[in-house]
Design a protein around this motif. Structure first.
Motif, PDB file in Angstrom:
ATOM      1  N   PRO A  12       1.218  -9.434  12.651  1.00 17.59           N
ATOM      2  CA  PRO A  12      -0.252  -9.530  12.576  1.00 17.59           C
ATOM      3  C   PRO A  12      -0.800  -8.688  11.424  1.00 17.59           C
ATOM      4  O   PRO A  12      -0.224  -7.666  11.046  1.00 17.59           O
ATOM      5  CB  PRO A  12      -0.709  -8.974  13.930  1.00 17.59           C
ATOM      6  N   ARG A  13      -1.922  -9.148  10.900  1.00 13.86           N
ATOM      7  CA  ARG A  13      -2.634  -8.389   9.867  1.00 13.86           C
ATOM      8  C   ARG A  13      -4.100  -8.335  10.242  1.00 13.86           C
ATOM      9  O   ARG A  13      -4.578  -9.091  11.086  1.00 13.86           O
ATOM     10  CB  ARG A  13      -2.449  -9.072   8.497  1.00 13.86           C
ATOM     11  N   ASP A  14      -4.817  -7.441   9.626  1.00 11.02           N
ATOM     12  CA  ASP A  14      -6.246  -7.298   9.904  1.00 11.02           C
ATOM     13  C   ASP A  14      -7.005  -8.518   9.397  1.00 11.02           C
ATOM     14  O   ASP A  14      -6.672  -9.091   8.342  1.00 11.02           O
ATOM     15  CB  ASP A  14      -6.809  -6.045   9.235  1.00 11.02           C
ATOM     16  N   GLY A  15      -8.026  -8.892  10.136  1.00 10.51           N
ATOM     17  CA  GLY A  15      -8.925  -9.937   9.673  1.00 10.51           C
ATOM     18  C   GLY A  15      -8.713 -11.269  10.356  1.00 10.51           C
ATOM     19  O   GLY A  15      -7.682 -11.530  10.992  1.00 10.51           O
ATOM     20  N   HIS A  16      -9.743 -12.119  10.239  1.00 11.75           N
ATOM     21  CA  HIS A  16      -9.723 -13.481  10.776  1.00 11.75           C
ATOM     22  C   HIS A  16     -10.266 -14.434   9.723  1.00 11.75           C
ATOM     23  O   HIS A  16     -11.131 -14.063   8.919  1.00 11.75           O
ATOM     24  CB  HIS A  16     -10.578 -13.601  12.033  1.00 11.75           C
ATOM     25  N   SER A  82      -4.110 -16.132   5.721  1.00 11.40           N
ATOM     26  CA  SER A  82      -4.855 -15.094   5.009  1.00 11.40           C
ATOM     27  C   SER A  82      -6.281 -15.584   4.810  1.00 11.40           C
ATOM     28  O   SER A  82      -6.654 -16.648   5.308  1.00 11.40           O
ATOM     29  CB  SER A  82      -4.186 -14.770   3.667  1.00 11.40           C
ATOM     30  N   ASN A 110     -14.089 -15.822  17.280  1.00 13.96           N
ATOM     31  CA  ASN A 110     -14.476 -14.462  16.881  1.00 13.96           C
ATOM     32  C   ASN A 110     -15.990 -14.484  16.753  1.00 13.96           C
ATOM     33  O   ASN A 110     -16.533 -14.872  15.732  1.00 13.96           O
ATOM     34  CB  ASN A 110     -13.803 -14.080  15.564  1.00 13.96           C
ATOM     35  N   ALA A 117      -6.497 -15.654  13.410  1.00  8.10           N
ATOM     36  CA  ALA A 117      -6.182 -14.292  13.005  1.00  8.10           C
ATOM     37  C   ALA A 117      -5.205 -14.298  11.840  1.00  8.10           C
ATOM     38  O   ALA A 117      -4.285 -15.121  11.783  1.00  8.10           O
ATOM     39  CB  ALA A 117      -5.590 -13.511  14.178  1.00  8.10           C
ATOM     40  N   HIS A 118      -5.391 -13.385  10.916  1.00  4.94           N
ATOM     41  CA  HIS A 118      -4.464 -13.250   9.797  1.00  4.94           C
ATOM     42  C   HIS A 118      -3.102 -12.774  10.310  1.00  4.94           C
ATOM     43  O   HIS A 118      -3.017 -11.823  11.101  1.00  4.94           O
ATOM     44  CB  HIS A 118      -5.003 -12.261   8.768  1.00  4.94           C
ATOM     45  N   CYS A 119      -2.060 -13.437   9.857  1.00  3.42           N
ATOM     46  CA  CYS A 119      -0.716 -13.075  10.309  1.00  3.42           C
ATOM     47  C   CYS A 119       0.315 -13.767   9.433  1.00  3.42           C
ATOM     48  O   CYS A 119       0.005 -14.671   8.643  1.00  3.42           O
ATOM     49  CB  CYS A 119      -0.494 -13.479  11.762  1.00  3.42           C
TER      50      CYS A 119
END
Length: 640
Positions: A12-16, A82, A110, A117-119
Motif C-alpha cells: 500500500p501507498r498513501d493516497g487514493h 498511482s 473516499n 487506494a494507491h498500491c
C-alpha cells in the motif's frame, strides 16, 4: 482493503485515485475489451453509479492467450495504482483478467467519490486448478444460473467449472447419437453448452464435463436396461442415495454408447480434461466388483486418451494398473489424496470443500489442498450433533483407502469445491455457494501462510456486501422476500428476522439421512427429487454471520437491543401461527426466547446458563448462538 482472495504481495501507498471513467490503452483484443467493459459495469454497480467526472488512465500490457484457457496457463500479473493512473502488466491475457478482478474489489468510497487506494501488487495463484463442481442433475440448474455463477467465479479468480452432467436422477446432455437418454424437459443442447464454454473462456475459466460411469447410471438404464448389471431399472430414479446397478463393461452396446457420448462431449467442450466419474459403484453381493471396475477404468482411460483428453475420475478408481495419466479427484478424505500421490497420480483435492455439508466458512478455510493442515471436525462443537456420523464415515473411508504401491511423484494440481444439489435449486444456489466459497477461493489462490480466520471473516462480510450490490447474494433481503412470497406481510417478515438470522441448518448429511448416522437408504430418507424446497430451512444461509457478530459484541446497550429482538420474535411467531412456513419454528423460537432471558440475567450481573436443549438440533435447525452464550456465561465476560 477487503480483497478476497488476498494477493501474494501487496504494497500500500498513501493516497487514493478517484475513479469514474476510464481512458484505456492496451485492451486491444476482444477478450480484454469485453473484460474492461465488465469492470466498468461492476465499477458503476459497486460505486452506486457516481457521476463524477474523474478520468483515470488504465494502461494494459500483456502477452497473447489462446482461444480457451488450459491447465497451467500463466495467470501472473503486476498492478500499480498511482495518481490518475492504473497500470496492469501480465505475461498473458489471463493475468489481466485476474488483475481486473482485484481492481474491482479495490474500488471504495473516499467521501462521496468512488476511488482506488494507491498500491502496488505482485500476484500469482498458488494452485493451477481452482475449481467448483456443480451437480446439475439432482436438481436442474439453468444455463442462466451457470452463466451468473461464472461471472462471480471470475470475481474470485476461480478458473475451473466442473459440470456433473449425469447421475441416477437424470441425464442433462442432449447428444445426437442417444437423444433418448436426455431428460425431455431439463437438458442442455450442444449449442447451449458451447455458448456456456465461450462465456467461461472469456473469463479465463475452463469447463470440465463429467458423465458419471459405470455407477450412478440409473438414468441410462431406464432407457436401455440391456446395458446394465445389478438391480433392474424401469424408470429414472426419484430417490437419492447409492443405487445397486451399473453399466455392464461386458456389453459391447454399452461400451459403444460410452465411447460415442464422450466423443460428442469432446466436440462441445474443448478442455484437455474430461471426467468419467467412477465413484460409488455398487452391485448385489457375489459380483467381483473390484476386478470389473479395474478393467472398466482402464478402458475409460483409453477412450479419453484416444479423444485427446486427460481423464479425471473420483478416487475410487485408484488401482495399480490404472494409467498414471488419470487425474484423481479425492473426495473421501485426505487419505485418498495421499494414496493417489503415493501411487504417482496427479490429484485435485475436494474432500474438505463440500459446500452441501453446510459447514461454516472457517472449517473449509482451515484445510489446505496440499498439506495436513485442517480442522478436527469431530471435535468442533458446531458439528457435535453429527459427530457419530462424521466419525463412522471417516472410519469407513480409512478402511477403503489402503496402501498404494508406487514410486510417488504425484502432484496436487489444486482444489475443487463441490456443490451437490439434492437440497439445492436454481433459486437456492447463490446462497449455498457464495456464503462460503470466497473463503475457499482464497485458500486455492493465496499463499499458504494466509490463515488469519478473524481477518478472513471481516473480509467475507465485506465481500457479501459487494455481492449484494451486484444483486447476487443478499441473505437478509432474500429471506424477507421469500417470506413475503409465502403470504406474510413486510412487517411480519421484518419481525421474524431476529429469529431467522440466528438459525442455521444441521450439518453434514443429517438432513438427507434424516438423522446423524450414515446408512439410511431408499424410503427411509426424507427427501427425494420431488420434495419441495420451500421452507425456512432451505432459505437461511448455511452459516449465520450475525451469530458471529453477537459473539464478538460486548456493548451492553447493543446486547440489550438484541435481547429485545429475541423476546419480540416469539410474539411474532405466535401472531403468524397457522402459516406452514412459520409453524415449524415455534419450538426453536421459544428456545431463543429462553436464551434472551438468560442473556438479560447475565447483563444484569446474575447467574445465567444455556439449557442443554438449546445446544441440540430442533428438527433440522440449530441455534449456534447458544454455543457462544455458553462460553460467555462460563467466563462471565463483562460488557461496556
Amino acid at each position: 482493503m477487503n480483497l478476497m482472495p488476498l494477493p501474494r504481495e501487496m504494497r500500500p501507498r498513501d493516497g487514493h485515485t478517484p475513479v469514474a471513467r476510464l481512458e484505456t490503452k492496451g485492451a486491444d483484443t476482444p477478450r480484454l475489451t469485453a473484460a474492461v467493459g465488465r469492470f466498468e459495469r461492476r465499477l458503476a454497480s459497486i460505486a452506486g453509479g457516481d457521476s463524477a467526472h474523474h478520468r483515470v488512465r488504465l494502461d494494459i500490457v500483456s502477452g497473447p492467450a489462446s482461444e480457451h484457457p488450459a491447465l497451467g496457463d500463466d495467470e501472473r500479473y503486476r498492478m500499480d495504482v498511482s495518481a490518475g493512473r492504473i497500470c496492469i502488466e501480465a505475461p498473458a491475457e489471463w493475468g489481466v483478467l485476474r488483475a481486473l478482478a482485484t481492481l474491482a474489489q479495490l474500488v471504495c468510497r473516499n467521501g462521496q467519490a468512488p476511488c482506488v487506494a494507491h498500491c502496488e501488487i505482485d500476484d500469482a495463484p498458488r494452485f493451477a486448478w481452482r475449481g467448483l463442481m456443480i451437480d446439475t442433475v439432482r436438481h436442474s440448474i439453468s444455463i442462466g444460473t451457470l452463466k451468473r455463477t461464472l461471472d462471480v467465479m471470475e470475481f474470485y479468480k476461480l478458473n475451473v467449472l466442473h459440470l456433473h452432467l449425469s447421475d441416477d436422477q437424470g441425464f442433462r446432455f442432449l447428444g445426437d447419437a442417444y437423444p433418448e437418454l436426455a431428460d425431455p424437459r431439463d437438458r442442455y443442447t450442444a449449442d447451449e453448452l458451447r455458448d456456456l464454454v465461450r462465456h467461461a473462456s472469456a473469463r479465463g475459466i475452463r469447463v470440465v464435463p463429467e458423465l458419471d460411469v459405470p455407477g450412478h447410471t440409473s438414468s441410462w438404464l431406464a432407457a436401455h436396461p440391456e446395458w446394465g448389471l445389478g438391480e433392474p431399472v424401469s424408470a429414472v430414479s426419484r430417490r437419492f442415495g447409492v443405487h445397486a446397478c451399473c453399466l455392464d463393461p461386458g456389453s459391447r452396446d454399452a461400451m459403444r454408447a460410452v465411447a460415442t457420448l464422450f466423443g460428442e462431449l469432446a466436440q462441445v467442450f474443448p478442455d484437455t480434461h474430461a471426467h468419467f466419474g467412477g465413484d460409488e459403484v455398487t452391485l448385489p453381493a457375489g459380483r467381483d466388483l473390484r476386478t470389473m471396475q479395474a478393467a472398466f477404468n482402464t478402458r475409460m482411460a483409453d477412450i479419453l486418451h484416444g479423444l485427446g483428453r486427460t481423464p479425471v475420475a473420483w478416487d475410487e478408481v485408484i488401482q495399480p494398473d490404472l494409467p498414471r495419466s488419470v487425474v484423481i479427484q479425492s473426495w473421501r478424505g485426505a487419505g485418498a489424496r495421499d494414496r493417489a500421490l503415493r501411487g504417482g497420480f496427479d490429484t485435485v483435492h475436494s474432500a474438505p470443500y463440500y459446500l452441501d455439508l453446510m459447514y461454516p466458512a472457517d472449517l473449509h478455510y482451515a484445510f489446505d489442498p496440499a498439506t495436513d493442515a485442517g480442522a478436527d471436525l469431530a471435535r468442533d462443537p458446531r458439528v457435535a450433533h453429527v459427530r457419530d456420523g462424521v466419525l463412522a464415515l471417516s472410519r469407513t473411508w480409512s478402511l477403503e483407502s489402503g496402501d498404494m504401491n508406487g514410486v510417488g511423484g504425484g502432484r496436487v494440481l489444486g482444489g475443487e469445491a463441490c456443490l451437490w444439489t439434492e437440497l439445492v435449486t436454481d433459486e437456492l444456489l447463490d446462497s449455498r455457494l457464495w456464503s462460503r466459497m470466497p473463503a475457499i477461493a482464497e485458500r486455492f489462490w493465496s499463499p499458504a501462510e494466509v490463515r488469519d480466520t478473524g481477518d478472513m471473516y471481516r473480509r467475507l462480510e465485506a465481500t457479501h456486501e459487494t455481492l449484494g450490490s451486484l444483486e447476487v447474494f443478499d441473505p437478509a433481503k432474500g429471506l424477507r422476500e421469500r417470506l413475503m412470497r409465502s403470504g406474510l406481510s413486510r412487517e411480519d417478515a421484518h419481525g421474524l428476522m431476529p429469529l431467522l438470522e440466528m438459525l442455521e441448518p444441521v450439518k453434514w448429511y443429517a438432513r438427507l439421512l434424516g438423522g446423524s448416522k450414515p446408512g439410511a437408504t431408499g424410503a427411509e430418507r426424507p427427501y427425494d427429487v420431488d420434495t419441495p424446497l420451500d421452507r425456512v430451512i432451505d432459505f437461511i444461509p448455511p452459516e449465520s454471520l450475525a451469530v458471529r457478530r453477537v459473539a464478538d459484541l460486548h456493548d451492553a446497550d447493543r446486547l440489550r437491543e438484541i435481547v429485545d429482538g429475541w423476546r419480540n420474535q416469539r410474539d411474532q411467531v405466535v401472531r403468524c401461527s397457522g402459516r406452514a412456513i412459520v409453524d415449524e419454528l415455534a419450538g426453536i423460537s421459544t428456545t431463543l426466547f429462553v436464551l434472551a432471558e438468560q442473556l438479560d440475567a447475565h447483563l444484569c450481573g446474575r447467574d445465567a446458563r444455556v439449557p442443554d436443549a438449546a445446544l441440540e438440533p430442533h428438527g433440522e435447525y440449530v441455534l449456534p448462538v447458544a454455543l457462544h452464550l455458553a462460553e460467555r456465561f462460563s467466563q462471565r465476560v463483562g460488557c461496556t
